[in-house]
Enzyme design. Structure first.
Site, short mmCIF file in Angstrom:
data_model
loop_
_atom_site.label_atom_id
_atom_site.label_comp_id
_atom_site.label_asym_id
_atom_site.label_seq_id
_atom_site.Cartn_x
_atom_site.Cartn_y
_atom_site.Cartn_z
N HIS A 138 -18.48 -40.61 -4.89
CA HIS A 138 -17.81 -41.31 -3.68
C HIS A 138 -18.80 -41.55 -2.65
O HIS A 138 -18.45 -42.39 -1.67
CB HIS A 138 -16.35 -41.02 -3.37
CG HIS A 138 -15.26 -40.76 -4.43
ND1 HIS A 138 -14.95 -42.05 -5.13
CD2 HIS A 138 -14.40 -40.14 -4.83
CE1 HIS A 138 -14.25 -41.73 -5.94
NE2 HIS A 138 -13.52 -40.53 -5.87
ZN LIG Z 1 -11.81 -38.28 -9.24
#
Ligand SMILES: [Zn+2]
Length: 342
Positions: A126
């Site tokens: 992320h």
């Molecule tokens: Zn995840």
């Protein structure tokens, strides 16, 4: 049974490293500890101790100001958040970040001699160039892939996790690397990215494939989504970079998908089959996982890689309309392939 050794990157410091929200920090730590205890059950493992990366290595993907921020918060005496309230910082964390990143570089180094490597604490997909996100302070996978690309290697990423790897996709969106992302998706579920139409740009055009599974999908949908690995075969990569995130298990605390250990076993089996057919190298990661079955899911993935067909749970099934949606997505992406995207 397949004969090759699997290198597992391990340092005792992993038992104490978590960048997760305080509410699930203990679960994250338990997961890694239990994984190591269960690792003896997997055949032909070789333990490899990672070396810390250099701080300049981070700059291949991240900004100078973000690197400075990471060092600064690491020197603070209190615990806080790096982002809006997911990813923690704590005293001395910078050294842990260098160890996590170093695990990727150590893995790549050992792949000169080994066929496959697994990094249990890694797959921080992320993180973006200038910020942390979703328990991910740096994007170790993107940094590893950039290294391989610089060496002129042909690379494919298989990013499996309950959550779309938005950072990894964004950083490599214009790079000549195949990206197959399989994750839970309803347009709103974290991080909210992962639309079918996000197909890559420039040198990465038509190389990004998002297979968003409807939330609560079972093993049957996941199995169908794994047909995307045929496209990976067609791409003919020398390196398979695999995030085997296990937070899609039905008992995960961040519940989204309804998978069992069978899905992770099957993923391992399919990756190993692909590796052999391509004569490729495998750099794989533990990804996310925040539940009582997380460690067993990780071990199941390794069973698959090492040719142990051990099934611990009864497979789950998706609702009819959900498996139909998955089939439609896979068929669309297959039809478009590497050339027919807009
Ligand atoms: Zn995840």
């Amino acid at each position: 049974m397949s004969g090759e050794l699997l290198g597992v990157i391990w340092d005792e410091r992993f038992n104490k490293i978590s960048f997760s929200h305080p509410m699930i920090r203990d679960i994250s730590l338990q997961r890694i500890k239990k994984f190591k205890e269960m690792l003896d059950n997997v055949p032909r493992i070789i333990i490899i101790k990672p070396e810390e990366a250099n701080e300049d290595d981070i700059l291949e993907v991240h900004t100078v100001s973000y690197l400075e921020k990471l060092k600064e918060v690491s020197n603070e005496e209190f615990i806080g958040f790096l982002d809006g309230g997911d990813t923690v910082h704590y005293p001395g964390m910078f050294s842990d970040i260098l160890l996590v990143l170093g695990s990727t570089f150590t893995g790549i180094k050992y792949l000169k001699f080994l066929e496959k490597v697994y990094i249990p604490l890694g797959g921080f997909h992320h993180s973006l160039p200038d910020r942390a996100m979703g328990f991910c302070p740096i994007n170790d996978v993107a940094l590893g892939v950039k290294t391989l690309l610089k060496e002129g290697k042909r690379v494919a990423i298989i990013d499996v996790d309950a959550h779309h790897g938005n950072g990894l996709q964004e950083i490599l969106y214009r790079d000549p690397v195949l990206k197959v992302n399989i994750f839970g998706y309803d347009g709103k579920f974290f991080p909210g990215t992962g639309r079918l139409e996000e197909r890559g740009e420039g040198k990465g055009r038509c190389l990004n494939f998002n297979v968003g599974l409807p939330l609560d999908s079972g093993d049957d949908s996941f199995e169908y989504a794994l047909r995307m690995l045929d496209l990976v075969y067609e791409y003919s990569p020398e390196y398979l970079v695999v995030i085997a995130g296990v937070d899609g298990h039905r008992n995960d605390n961040l519940k989204s998908l309804n998978l069992t250990t069978n899905s992770y076993l099957n993923l391992g089996i399919r990756v190993e089959r692909l590796r052999k057919r391509l004569n490729a190298k495998v750099l794989s990661y533990g990804g996310g996982g925040y539940g009582p079955y997380s460690s067993l899911c990780m071990i199941s993935f390794l069973y698959g890689l090492q040719g142990v067909n051990k099934r611990d749970e009864k497979p789950t099934q998706s609702k009819n309309e959900d498996i139909k949606k998955t089939k439609d997505v896979v068929k669309t992406l297959f039809f478009e392939g590497f050339t027919h995207c807009l």
